[in-house]
Design a protein around this motif. Structure first.
Motif, PDB file in Angstrom:
ATOM      1  N   GLY A   1       0.815  -1.209   0.000  1.00  0.00           N
ATOM      2  CA  GLY A   1       0.000   0.000   0.000  1.00  0.00           C
ATOM      3  C   GLY A   1       0.846   1.256   0.000  1.00  0.00           C
ATOM      4  N   ARG A   2       1.900   1.273   0.800  1.00  0.00           N
ATOM      5  CA  ARG A   2       2.782   2.445   0.870  1.00  0.00           C
ATOM      6  C   ARG A   2       3.477   2.677  -0.477  1.00  0.00           C
ATOM      7  NH1 ARG A   2       4.335   4.176   6.047  1.00  0.00           N
ATOM      8  NH2 ARG A   2       6.396   4.751   5.261  1.00  0.00           N
ATOM      9  N   GLN A   3       3.941   1.590  -1.077  1.00  0.00           N
ATOM     10  CA  GLN A   3       4.645   1.721  -2.354  1.00  0.00           C
ATOM     11  C   GLN A   3       3.712   2.247  -3.441  1.00  0.00           C
ATOM     12  OE1 GLN A   3       4.328  -0.317  -5.378  1.00  0.00           O
ATOM     13  NE2 GLN A   3       5.853   1.030  -6.320  1.00  0.00           N
ATOM     14  N   ARG A   4       2.511   1.684  -3.509  1.00  0.00           N
ATOM     15  CA  ARG A   4       1.569   2.098  -4.546  1.00  0.00           C
ATOM     16  C   ARG A   4       1.114   3.540  -4.329  1.00  0.00           C
ATOM     17  NH1 ARG A   4      -3.047  -2.105  -5.926  1.00  0.00           N
ATOM     18  NH2 ARG A   4      -3.466  -0.381  -7.373  1.00  0.00           N
ATOM     19  N   PHE A   5       0.883   3.915  -3.076  1.00  0.00           N
ATOM     20  CA  PHE A   5       0.466   5.291  -2.799  1.00  0.00           C
ATOM     21  C   PHE A   5       1.582   6.276  -3.141  1.00  0.00           C
ATOM     22  CE2 PHE A   5       0.263   8.925   0.138  1.00  0.00           C
ATOM     23  CZ  PHE A   5      -0.943   9.466  -0.264  1.00  0.00           C
TER      24      PHE A   5
END
Length: 322
Positions: free
Chosen positions: A153-157
């Motif tokens: 989630g952090r990477q995609r955001f």
């Protein structure tokens, strides 16, 4: 009321071919009249268009197949609700293909804006064209795709924010409170607006004390995030008025009414393919009374001036309505 004949004629006029009786949409229309004065310029900030799959093919990696929902039906919905503006969001069933959303926006004209789904193959020239057409943000759907890993989630955001910061588009997320907690500091530092779908994934039955809700409220209070008080039936199982969603909505509005927008989530897709069914089998749309749904906003925000902010002023700022 739309009949099979009127829908067929409208579809033919729009250049859409429907092949069988199974292709005709069964999207809900309001059964209850709106019981407060809807201000001019009001916006439904979360809808979808499900076009004819022969013209707008479904994504092979989707997790459900919905019934169809046409621009004509959406216009009938908003006429009944006295809603002038709309934001059409590309649903997960199309992957990074935004053609059906653009079809709906074109049918609606200047009163429509779009939120796109993109991937690494989406070029800057494609984004330029989408911006010209009225797209103003991109959506990360971490919920339907079942993304629960905070690192993912952090990477995609972070990648989405990096892509959007030069353009000034917002990043919209359909996710859980747990994921919001995991990316909280990234949201607080984001150079572009961040918008959370559907109460941020909060569950009405768990109340305002549920884990992660305080983080969502804090982001809203600081002005670092918008929240859509949309699709109350997704947060609550207590229809038809979803009374237990009221404390969530009221807490978010009290935190910062300038960061709240409203939406129907029409045509109310059920994103879970029933057990024993194939993903390619059509899953019926939820039959939600959007008139009754809109009437709940007057419960959540009794002050007409606050409702105007939620329905008119905030969407105008976020989506660039004149």
């Amino acid at each position: 009321m739309l009949t099979r004949r009127s829908m067929m004629l409208a579809s033919i006029a729009a250049g859409v071919t429907m092949n069988s009786s199974n292709a005709f949409s069964k999207a809900a229309q309001p059964a209850t009249a709106v019981n407060f004065d809807v201000p001019p310029g009001a916006c439904d900030c979360h809808t979808h268009i499900h076009g004819d799959p022969e013209k707008f093919p479904f994504y092979a990696g989707r997790v459900y197949t919905p019934e169809l929902a046409s621009p004509e039906e959406m216009s009938a919905l908003h006429k009944a609700l006295k809603i002038e503006r709309v934001v059409i969001v590309t649903p997960s069933i199309y992957g990074p293909d935004n053609s059906s959303t653009l079809f709906g926006m074109t049918a609606r004209g200047a009163t429509a804006r779009g939120v796109a789904v993109i991937d690494d193959k989406t070029s800057e020239s494609e984004l330029d064209a989408m911006q010209k057409a009225g797209f103003r943000g991109i959506r990360l759907n971490l919920a339907t795709g079942g993304v629960n890993d905070p690192n993912v989630g952090r990477q995609r955001f972070s990648a989405a924010v990096e892509r959007m910061k030069a353009r000034g588009w917002h990043v919209q997320l359909f996710t859980s409170l747990a994921m919001i907690t995991a990316i909280k500091e990234l949201v607080a530092a984001s150079p572009v607006p961040v918008v959370f779908d559907h109460f941020g994934g909060a569950e009405a039955a768990l109340g305002v004390g549920q884990p992660g809700f305080a983080d969502l409220v804090e982001l809203v209070k600081s002005g670092k995030a918008y929240v859509k008080v949309s699709g109350a039936y997704r947060a609550s199982k207590r229809g038809p008025d979803y009374e237990d969603a009221a404390p969530l909505a009221q807490a978010l509005i009290a935190a910062n009414a300038e960061r709240i927008v409203w939406g129907t989530d029409w045509p109310h897709p059920d994103s879970v393919t029933p057990a024993g069914k194939k993903i390619s089998d059509v899953t019926p749309l939820f039959q939600i009374d959007d008139g009754r749904l809109l009437n709940q906003l007057a419960v959540w925000a009794p002050d007409a001036a606050v409702r105007k902010r939620i329905l008119v002023d905030n969407p105008a700022r976020l989506y660039g309505f004149a």
